[in-house]
Design a protein around this motif. Structure first.
Motif, PDB file in Angstrom:
ATOM      1  N   LYS A  82       0.831  -1.211   0.000  1.00  0.00           N
ATOM      2  CA  LYS A  82       0.000   0.000   0.000  1.00  0.00           C
ATOM      3  C   LYS A  82       0.861   1.254   0.000  1.00  0.00           C
ATOM      4  O   LYS A  82       0.613   2.210  -0.742  1.00  0.00           O
ATOM      5  CB  LYS A  82      -0.891   0.039   1.253  1.00  0.00           C
ATOM      6  CG  LYS A  82      -2.057  -0.898   1.286  1.00  0.00           C
ATOM      7  CD  LYS A  82      -2.812  -0.653   2.603  1.00  0.00           C
ATOM      8  CE  LYS A  82      -3.800  -1.756   2.895  1.00  0.00           C
ATOM      9  NZ  LYS A  82      -4.427  -1.563   4.229  1.00  0.00           N
ATOM     10  N   LEU A  83       1.885   1.232   0.847  1.00  0.00           N
ATOM     11  CA  LEU A  83       2.720   2.420   1.022  1.00  0.00           C
ATOM     12  C   LEU A  83       3.562   2.689  -0.225  1.00  0.00           C
ATOM     13  O   LEU A  83       3.711   3.837  -0.648  1.00  0.00           O
ATOM     14  CB  LEU A  83       3.614   2.226   2.243  1.00  0.00           C
ATOM     15  CG  LEU A  83       4.197   3.468   2.907  1.00  0.00           C
ATOM     16  CD1 LEU A  83       3.113   4.476   3.250  1.00  0.00           C
ATOM     17  CD2 LEU A  83       4.980   3.072   4.154  1.00  0.00           C
ATOM     18  N   LYS A  84       4.086   1.634  -0.825  1.00  0.00           N
ATOM     19  CA  LYS A  84       4.883   1.813  -2.043  1.00  0.00           C
ATOM     20  C   LYS A  84       4.016   2.287  -3.201  1.00  0.00           C
ATOM     21  O   LYS A  84       4.454   3.069  -4.048  1.00  0.00           O
ATOM     22  CB  LYS A  84       5.590   0.504  -2.410  1.00  0.00           C
ATOM     23  CG  LYS A  84       6.775   0.179  -1.509  1.00  0.00           C
ATOM     24  CD  LYS A  84       7.376  -1.171  -1.818  1.00  0.00           C
ATOM     25  CE  LYS A  84       7.982  -1.239  -3.211  1.00  0.00           C
ATOM     26  NZ  LYS A  84       9.149  -0.344  -3.359  1.00  0.00           N
ATOM     27  N   ALA A  85       2.763   1.833  -3.223  1.00  0.00           N
ATOM     28  CA  ALA A  85       1.857   2.221  -4.310  1.00  0.00           C
ATOM     29  C   ALA A  85       1.353   3.647  -4.161  1.00  0.00           C
ATOM     30  O   ALA A  85       1.003   4.297  -5.154  1.00  0.00           O
ATOM     31  CB  ALA A  85       0.675   1.251  -4.364  1.00  0.00           C
ATOM     32  N   ASP A  86       1.311   4.153  -2.941  1.00  0.00           N
ATOM     33  CA  ASP A  86       0.753   5.484  -2.714  1.00  0.00           C
ATOM     34  C   ASP A  86       1.610   6.238  -1.692  1.00  0.00           C
ATOM     35  O   ASP A  86       1.339   6.194  -0.490  1.00  0.00           O
ATOM     36  CB  ASP A  86      -0.686   5.369  -2.213  1.00  0.00           C
ATOM     37  CG  ASP A  86      -1.368   6.727  -2.068  1.00  0.00           C
ATOM     38  OD1 ASP A  86      -0.739   7.755  -2.400  1.00  0.00           O
ATOM     39  OD2 ASP A  86      -2.533   6.765  -1.609  1.00  0.00           O
ATOM     40  N   PRO A  87       2.647   6.943  -2.146  1.00  0.00           N
ATOM     41  CA  PRO A  87       3.516   7.688  -1.220  1.00  0.00           C
ATOM     42  C   PRO A  87       2.776   8.729  -0.393  1.00  0.00           C
ATOM     43  O   PRO A  87       3.292   9.162   0.647  1.00  0.00           O
ATOM     44  CB  PRO A  87       4.531   8.352  -2.158  1.00  0.00           C
ATOM     45  CG  PRO A  87       4.523   7.517  -3.399  1.00  0.00           C
ATOM     46  CD  PRO A  87       3.116   7.030  -3.539  1.00  0.00           C
ATOM     47  N   ALA A  88       1.572   9.125  -0.813  1.00  0.00           N
ATOM     48  CA  ALA A  88       0.806  10.092  -0.027  1.00  0.00           C
ATOM     49  C   ALA A  88       0.416   9.521   1.339  1.00  0.00           C
ATOM     50  O   ALA A  88       0.041  10.267   2.249  1.00  0.00           O
ATOM     51  CB  ALA A  88      -0.446  10.518  -0.782  1.00  0.00           C
ATOM     52  N   LEU A  89       0.528   8.206   1.491  1.00  0.00           N
ATOM     53  CA  LEU A  89       0.217   7.571   2.771  1.00  0.00           C
ATOM     54  C   LEU A  89       1.365   7.674   3.772  1.00  0.00           C
ATOM     55  O   LEU A  89       1.200   7.324   4.947  1.00  0.00           O
ATOM     56  CB  LEU A  89      -0.117   6.087   2.563  1.00  0.00           C
ATOM     57  CG  LEU A  89      -1.406   5.748   1.805  1.00  0.00           C
ATOM     58  CD1 LEU A  89      -1.509   4.244   1.583  1.00  0.00           C
ATOM     59  CD2 LEU A  89      -2.620   6.262   2.563  1.00  0.00           C
ATOM     60  N   ILE A  90       2.533   8.141   3.328  1.00  0.00           N
ATOM     61  CA  ILE A  90       3.709   8.137   4.213  1.00  0.00           C
ATOM     62  C   ILE A  90       3.481   8.911   5.514  1.00  0.00           C
ATOM     63  O   ILE A  90       3.811   8.406   6.595  1.00  0.00           O
ATOM     64  CB  ILE A  90       4.968   8.636   3.472  1.00  0.00           C
ATOM     65  CG1 ILE A  90       5.415   7.585   2.456  1.00  0.00           C
ATOM     66  CG2 ILE A  90       6.103   8.930   4.455  1.00  0.00           C
ATOM     67  CD1 ILE A  90       6.610   7.996   1.614  1.00  0.00           C
ATOM     68  N   PRO A  91       2.924  10.124   5.501  1.00  0.00           N
ATOM     69  CA  PRO A  91       2.730  10.827   6.786  1.00  0.00           C
ATOM     70  C   PRO A  91       1.886  10.031   7.774  1.00  0.00           C
ATOM     71  O   PRO A  91       2.222   9.950   8.971  1.00  0.00           O
ATOM     72  CB  PRO A  91       2.052  12.136   6.374  1.00  0.00           C
ATOM     73  CG  PRO A  91       2.515  12.369   4.969  1.00  0.00           C
ATOM     74  CD  PRO A  91       2.576  10.998   4.357  1.00  0.00           C
TER      75      PRO A  91
END
Length: 435
Positions: free
Chosen positions: A299-308
């Motif tokens: 999930k995180l690799k697919a959507d960097p906007a999730l990093i925070p």
């Protein structure tokens, strides 16, 4: 409550578990926390060798006490220490603490000291540092790539990355990195011989006292190292101001007078220690959870906007600072229990961050957790001064790492440090491919 409120524990066993550094290393502490949240969330605790205290294990009570800083003060007892250690500090210093850091003090002095750097740690000021922090993060990912596909992430990356950020913002020379690592590791890690041994290996060839094996003697020698090192920094920055945080502290004023030596050295000590081990532990513990939960990694690799949000989950999961103590100043009811003036209370943040009443599926690691009021940074006037910097550092590291990470797995058994105050992974052996 039933006659046996703690399945798997006697009262004595549970009380001793709450202060046992080994319970934080093998994660059995969470069994004790879960039992207390369910059956006795405000629990009178009498472990062998410690002064009694109230254990506070539910999120709501932790936050409420943290915000009632007029009724629950810091200066009398800030950490869980054996009676023998408490008596030694008083006999050695005439005070309840070796340092006078922000977490050891109460208002009004606490706030007067906090204001010295408050603006510096605000997001609008920190934004100017983002490119430098991103560069330091990239350099550590480049270092990972140079290691041939295997490393101990803690000892090769996570320990050094936040240390170098702290050295940069303080304006301290790179040549002092190993000394600073040794001091920050040993101030929190004396309960773990592996942590002390590692720091001594890293500082071979540097001048400094040899470890004696006596925890109090070695800790006092370490405090003296802090005073010697940062005393020189203070002298230099007062004579030769620079554009760095070390200068802000050295030239700080309290009631129009220069900050005292004890307060200044304590300020540096809390900056380098709280800004190092906690960030290191959150980053390494977060990576371990991504390895253990490949769907969350995807999930995180697919959507960097999730990093925070993922960073917030890492901090919740690890909760590097396991507790702080407070002392009650007037009789107060918490969770249906009367806490009397003079009683100590232990705020167990890691328990609050697994509270079933607050977090959906709290023992699951979710990078896209929708609601995450984690307590790891504290609440109220003592909320962590460097929380924005810590978040920025961890975001930068994973923003640099994840796009280049093709695969990753464990290459051995991770181990947690043995400590009941600040703890996290001390080893994280991994195998990986980086672009």
């Amino acid at each position: 409550m039933t006659d046996t409120p703690f399945p798997g524990f006697s009262n004595a066993t549970l009380d001793d578990t709450l202060v046992n550094p080994a319970a934080y290393a093998d994660d059995s502490i969470h069994d004790a926390y879960t039992a207390l949240r369910r059956d006795d969330p405000v629990h009178w605790t009498q472990p062998a060798g410690f002064r009694p205290f109230w254990s506070i294990t539910r999120h709501a009570d932790i936050v409420a006490i943290s915000k009632a800083n007029d009724r629950f003060i810091n200066r009398e007892r800030t950490y869980l220490s054996p009676i023998e250690a408490e008596n030694w500090v008083k006999a050695t210093t005439g005070d309840t603490h070796l340092f006078r850091t922000l977490v050891d003090l109460d208002d009004p002095l606490h706030m007067k000291l906090r204001r010295i750097t408050h603006t510096w740690f605000m997001p609008q000021n920190l934004r100017a540092l983002e490119p430098k922090i991103a560069g330091i993060a990239k350099a550590h990912v480049d270092h990972m790539a140079s290691l041939g596909g295997t490393c101990d992430f803690v000892n090769e990356v996570a320990l050094w990355y936040p240390l170098r950020v702290i050295m940069m913002i303080l304006g301290l020379p790179e040549a002092d990195e190993s000394r600073m690592l040794q001091m920050t590791q040993e101030i929190f890690g004396p309960q773990d011989p592996d942590v002390v041994g590692r720091s001594r290996i890293l500082t071979q060839g540097l001048s400094g006292p040899e470890a004696t094996g006596n925890a109090q003697v070695d800790l006092f020698a370490l405090v003296q190292q802090f005073f010697a090192y940062f005393g020189s920094v203070i002298e230099d920055r007062r004579a030769n101001p620079q554009d760095d945080l070390a200068t802000v502290i050295a030239q700080g004023l309290v009631d129009g007078e220069p900050i005292g030596l004890l307060e200044a050295v304590s300020y540096y000590a809390i900056t380098v220690t709280a800004g190092h081990d906690t960030t290191s532990s959150s980053a390494s513990g977060g990576l371990l959870q991504l390895i253990n939960n490949p769907a969350e990694m995807a999930k995180l690799k697919a959507d960097p906007a999730l990093i925070p949000g993922a960073v917030e989950e890492m901090i919740r999961w690890v909760t590097p600072v396991k507790h702080f103590m407070r002392t009650c100043t007037q009789d107060t009811e918490i969770g249906g229990k009367l806490i009397k003036a003079g009683d100590g209370v232990a705020l167990f943040y890691a328990s609050g961050n697994r509270d079933e009443a607050v977090f959906d599926d709290p023992f699951a690691f979710k990078v896209d957790r929708a609601t995450n009021p984690q307590t790891a940074f504290g609440s109220g006037v003592h909320q962590c001064l460097g929380l924005h910097l810590a978040r920025m550092e961890i975001r930068a590291l994973f923003a640099a790492l994840l796009p280049r990470l093709e695969d990753i797995s464990l290459a051995g058994t991770p181990q947690n440090s043995i400590a009941n105050f600040v703890s996290g992974l001390k080893t994280l052996p991994i195998a990986y491919h980086l672009q």
